[in-house]
Design a protein around this motif. Sequence first.
Motif, PDB file in Angstrom:
ATOM      1  N   THR A 169       0.838  -1.210   0.000  1.00 42.79           N
ATOM      2  CA  THR A 169       0.000   0.000   0.000  1.00 42.79           C
ATOM      3  C   THR A 169       0.867   1.253   0.000  1.00 42.79           C
ATOM      4  O   THR A 169       0.634   2.189  -0.772  1.00 42.79           O
ATOM      5  N   LEU A 170       1.878   1.277   0.856  1.00 42.76           N
ATOM      6  CA  LEU A 170       2.768   2.440   0.919  1.00 42.76           C
ATOM      7  C   LEU A 170       3.603   2.562  -0.358  1.00 42.76           C
ATOM      8  O   LEU A 170       3.833   3.679  -0.850  1.00 42.76           O
TER       9      LEU A 170
ATOM     10  N   LEU B  86      -3.575  19.087  -1.983  1.00 42.87           N
ATOM     11  CA  LEU B  86      -2.859  18.056  -2.730  1.00 42.87           C
ATOM     12  C   LEU B  86      -2.551  16.858  -1.844  1.00 42.87           C
ATOM     13  O   LEU B  86      -2.678  15.698  -2.275  1.00 42.87           O
ATOM     14  N   VAL B  87      -2.168  17.115  -0.609  1.00 41.19           N
ATOM     15  CA  VAL B  87      -1.919  16.029   0.344  1.00 41.19           C
ATOM     16  C   VAL B  87      -3.198  15.225   0.572  1.00 41.19           C
ATOM     17  O   VAL B  87      -3.174  13.986   0.603  1.00 41.19           O
TER      18      VAL B  87
ATOM     19  N   LEU C 256      -6.106   5.498  -0.094  1.00 44.09           N
ATOM     20  CA  LEU C 256      -7.255   4.720   0.369  1.00 44.09           C
ATOM     21  C   LEU C 256      -7.952   4.026  -0.795  1.00 44.09           C
ATOM     22  O   LEU C 256      -8.464   2.911  -0.651  1.00 44.09           O
ATOM     23  N   GLY C 257      -7.959   4.681  -1.946  1.00 47.46           N
ATOM     24  CA  GLY C 257      -8.556   4.065  -3.128  1.00 47.46           C
ATOM     25  C   GLY C 257      -7.795   2.846  -3.608  1.00 47.46           C
ATOM     26  O   GLY C 257      -8.348   2.010  -4.329  1.00 47.46           O
TER      27      GLY C 257
ATOM     28  N   LEU D  44      -2.273   4.775   8.782  1.00 47.07           N
ATOM     29  CA  LEU D  44      -1.504   5.152   7.598  1.00 47.07           C
ATOM     30  C   LEU D  44      -1.898   6.537   7.105  1.00 47.07           C
ATOM     31  O   LEU D  44      -1.036   7.347   6.728  1.00 47.07           O
ATOM     32  N   SER D  45      -3.194   6.828   7.100  1.00 45.46           N
ATOM     33  CA  SER D  45      -3.668   8.129   6.624  1.00 45.46           C
ATOM     34  C   SER D  45      -3.113   9.260   7.476  1.00 45.46           C
ATOM     35  O   SER D  45      -2.610  10.265   6.955  1.00 45.46           O
TER      36      SER D  45
END
Length: 225
Positions: free
Chosen positions: A24-25, A151-152, A160-161, A201-202
Amino acid sequence: MRVTFDFLSILAEWPMLLKGVGWTLGLTFISAVIGVAVGIGCAWARTYGGAWLRGVVGVYVELIRNTPFIVQLFFVFFGLPAAGVKLSPETASIIAMVVNLGAYACEIIRAGVEATPRGQVEAALSLALNRAQIFIRVVLPPALGKVWPALVSQIIIVMLGSAVCGQISTEELSYAANLIQSRNFRSFEAFIIATGIYLALSVGVRKLLNWLGPRFLFGRSTGAR
């Protein structure tokens, strides 16, 4: 009926969860770097490019912003092979995420570019800077400073998508959670833990990007927080 929860059986699969977090990262990092670069290029095209270039970029932006990400992902992974382009799940995921982020980043960055005072551009012209130098050195840094929080947020949305990329067997976090629950039938626990990880993570990625931006991309003088 008594309901019991067994979160330990999910946490026992931590290597799989950790691998999912890594993917994911990784997907987010690659798509963020390339996607923001695409957004910058498209923002320049829509602001300073010729009529035909503005038209082409405009069609791309409207097409991507008005279709679901999962449709874009399926087109890249299932549609392109019909044209002879076969991609791995990971490559297809990166392409879809870059294309998606690039369109949204284009409009976000363009808003910052168009907010740059005309006087700054005229002053740069008086110093004999060419158009490329003016855009990169004079227009872009303060523009990024103005729109960086937005933008962030868009990068976080794309991260997340990436959860839907598991639908094409990309081994990101949601794929790992789904695989774990298919083995032990602990769906509630698996997806509660996945939700908590996505939340962490977010928050972490947002804080990191808000720290990196003012220090390495546009400087502290823009007033971005």
